[in-house]
Design an enzyme around this catalytic site. Structure first.
Site, PDB file in Angstrom:
ATOM      1  NE  ARG A 113      -2.662   0.043   3.539  1.00 19.69           N
ATOM      2  CZ  ARG A 113      -3.497   0.359   4.511  1.00 19.69           C
ATOM      3  NH1 ARG A 113      -4.788   0.195   4.339  1.00 19.69           N
ATOM      4  NH2 ARG A 113      -3.081   0.823   5.655  1.00 19.69           N
ATOM      5  CB  THR A 117      -2.250   7.029  -2.888  1.00 23.58           C
ATOM      6  OG1 THR A 117      -1.575   5.769  -3.041  1.00 23.58           O
ATOM      7  CG2 THR A 117      -1.401   8.137  -3.501  1.00 23.58           C
ATOM      8  CG  ASP A 209       2.391  -2.939   9.007  1.00 22.90           C
ATOM      9  OD1 ASP A 209       2.695  -4.081   8.576  1.00 22.90           O
ATOM     10  OD2 ASP A 209       2.363  -1.935   8.283  1.00 22.90           O
ATOM     11  CG  ASP A 212       6.120  -3.170   9.593  1.00 14.01           C
ATOM     12  OD1 ASP A 212       6.819  -3.603   8.663  1.00 14.01           O
ATOM     13  OD2 ASP A 212       5.720  -1.993   9.656  1.00 14.01           O
TER      14      ASP A 212
HETATM   15  C1  PRP Z   1      -1.151  -4.902   4.312  1.00 12.99           C
HETATM   16  C2  PRP Z   1      -1.923  -6.190   4.374  1.00 12.99           C
HETATM   17  C3  PRP Z   1      -2.742  -6.132   3.107  1.00 12.99           C
HETATM   18  C4  PRP Z   1      -3.044  -4.666   2.987  1.00 12.99           C
HETATM   19  C5  PRP Z   1      -4.435  -4.408   3.461  1.00 12.99           C
HETATM   20  O1  PRP Z   1      -0.069  -5.015   3.460  1.00 12.99           O
HETATM   21  O2  PRP Z   1      -1.124  -7.324   4.451  1.00 12.99           O
HETATM   22  O3  PRP Z   1      -2.078  -6.613   1.957  1.00 12.99           O
HETATM   23  O4  PRP Z   1      -2.114  -3.975   3.843  1.00 12.99           O
HETATM   24  O5  PRP Z   1      -4.793  -3.093   3.245  1.00 12.99           O
HETATM   25  P1  PRP Z   1      -5.876  -2.659   2.164  1.00 12.99           P
HETATM   26  O6  PRP Z   1      -7.050  -3.580   2.361  1.00 12.99           O
HETATM   27  O7  PRP Z   1      -6.173  -1.243   2.558  1.00 12.99           O
HETATM   28  O8  PRP Z   1      -5.274  -2.761   0.810  1.00 12.99           O
HETATM   29  P2  PRP Z   1       0.998  -3.839   3.285  1.00 12.99           P
HETATM   30  O9  PRP Z   1       0.631  -2.959   2.153  1.00 12.99           O
HETATM   31  O10 PRP Z   1       1.229  -3.174   4.608  1.00 12.99           O
HETATM   32  O11 PRP Z   1       2.285  -4.611   2.809  1.00 12.99           O
HETATM   33  P3  PRP Z   1       3.169  -5.705   3.582  1.00 12.99           P
HETATM   34  O12 PRP Z   1       2.339  -6.951   3.711  1.00 12.99           O
HETATM   35  O13 PRP Z   1       4.325  -5.882   2.662  1.00 12.99           O
HETATM   36  O14 PRP Z   1       3.564  -5.155   4.920  1.00 12.99           O
HETATM   37  N1  URA Z   2      -2.462  -3.412   6.871  1.00 16.81           N
HETATM   38  C1  URA Z   2      -2.100  -3.866   8.099  1.00 16.81           C
HETATM   39  O1  URA Z   2      -1.098  -4.591   8.225  1.00 16.81           O
HETATM   40  N2  URA Z   2      -2.860  -3.535   9.140  1.00 16.81           N
HETATM   41  C2  URA Z   2      -3.937  -2.749   9.042  1.00 16.81           C
HETATM   42  O2  URA Z   2      -4.601  -2.480  10.059  1.00 16.81           O
HETATM   43  C3  URA Z   2      -4.295  -2.266   7.777  1.00 16.81           C
HETATM   44  C4  URA Z   2      -3.539  -2.624   6.699  1.00 16.81           C
END
Ligand code: PRP
Ligand code: URA
Length: 218
Positions: A113, A117, A209, A212
Site C-alpha cells: 500500500r 495514497t 501492521d 511488520d
Molecule cells: C497490508 C496487508 C494487506 C493490505 C491491506 O499489506 O497485508 O495486503 O495492507 O490493506 P488494504 O485492504 O487497505 O489494501 P501492506 O501494504 O502493509 O504490505 P506488507 O504486507 O508488505 O507489509
Molecule cells: N495493513 C495492516 O497490516 N494492518 C492494518 O490495520 C491495515 C492494513
C-alpha cells in the site's frame, strides 16, 4: 459448525468463530506478542480456518485395499488447489495451510500500500498454470480498505481464475463492502470484522501492521 454467515449492514462475509481461532486471534492482537509467537499463531489460525472452509471440496469414491480387505473410500477429486498469498503478510499463512494440503500449488502476488495514497502497488507476480481449473485461496491477514485484495482478485481473474475464495484474518466493514461490490462472486472468510479504519487506514482495533509484526520490521 463454527462458521457464521453474516449478512448485515450490506456485508456478505463468513466469520470463522471457532473458539481456538478466536483465542489465538486475541493473543495475536495483544501488543506484547512478539514476532515469534505472532508468526506461529498466524500459521495455526490459517490452518484452522482452511480446515473449516474446505469442508465442501468435491470428493470421489476410489477403490483401495487396507491390510485387511478391499474397500471403497472417499478422496479429494479434481485438480490441486492453488494458494496465493499476497506479499508480504500473506506469506505468514502458507506454512499452516501446506501442513493440511502438502500438494497445494502456490503462487505469489506482491503488493504494497502506498503510504500516501493507500493504493496498492504491484511489484511481483508468479502464478501456477491452469488457474481456471483450480479452486484458488487468496490469503492475506488484513482486509482494510480492500484495495490490495481487489487488485489481487482482478489480476487473478485477468489470468483466467474463476473459482476464488478470499481468506483474511481481520477485516474492516469498509473493506468487506468494497470487495463484495467489486467481486460479488468471491466468498470472503475472516476471523473478525472489526469496527472501522483510522485516518491512516489501519483497522481499529485490529492488530497493527501485520507484515511488520510478522517479520520484525517495526
Ligand atoms: C497490508 C496487508 C494487506 C493490505 C491491506 O499489506 O497485508 O495486503 O495492507 O490493506 P488494504 O485492504 O487497505 O489494501 P501492506 O501494504 O502493509 O504490505 P506488507 O504486507 O508488505 O507489509
Ligand atoms: N495493513 C495492516 O497490516 N494492518 C492494518 O490495520 C491495515 C492494513
Amino acid at each position: 459448525m463454527y462458521l457464521e454467515d453474516v449478512r448485515k449492514e450490506g456485508l456478505t462475509v463468513n466469520i470463522v468463530d471457532h473458539p481456538l481461532v478466536q483465542h489465538k486471534l486475541a493473543l495475536m492482537r495483544q501488543k506484547e506478542t512478539g514476532s515469534k509467537d505472532f508468526r506461529e499463531l498466524l500459521e495455526e489460525i490459517a490452518m484452522l480456518m482452511v480446515y473449516e472452509i474446505t469442508r465442501d471440496l468435491p470428493m470421489e469414491e476410489v477403490e483401495i485395499e487396507t491390510p485387511v480387505a478391499p474397500c471403497r473410500a472417499k478422496m479429494l477429486s479434481g485438480k490441486k488447489l492453488a494458494l496465493i498469498p499476497i506479499l508480504r503478510a500473506g506469506l505468514g499463512m502458507i506454512g499452516g495451510i501446506q501442513k493440511l494440503m502438502p500438494a497445494v500449488r502456490i503462487g505469489h502476488i506482491g503488493l504494497y500500500r502506498d503510504p500516501d495514497t493507500m493504493q496498492p502497488v504491484e511489484y511481483y507476480c508468479k502464478l501456477p498454470t491452469d488457474l481456471g481449473e483450480r479452486t484458488i485461496i487468496v490469503a492475506d491477514p488484513m482486509l482494510a480498505t480492500g484495495g490490495s485484495s481487489i487488485a489481487a482478485l482482478s489480476l487473478l481473474k485477468s489470468k483466467g481464475a474463476k473459482n476464488i475464495i478470499l481468506l483474511c484474518l481481520v477485516s474492516a466493514p469498509a473493506g468487506v463492502r468494497t470487495v463484495n461490490e467489486t467481486h460479488p462472486d468471491v466468498p470472503i472468510y475472516v476471523a473478525a470484522v472489526d469496527d472501522y479504519l483510522n485516518e491512516r487506514a489501519y483497522i481499529v482495533p485490529g492488530l497493527g501492521d501485520a507484515g511488520d509484526r510478522l517479520f520484525g520490521t517495526l
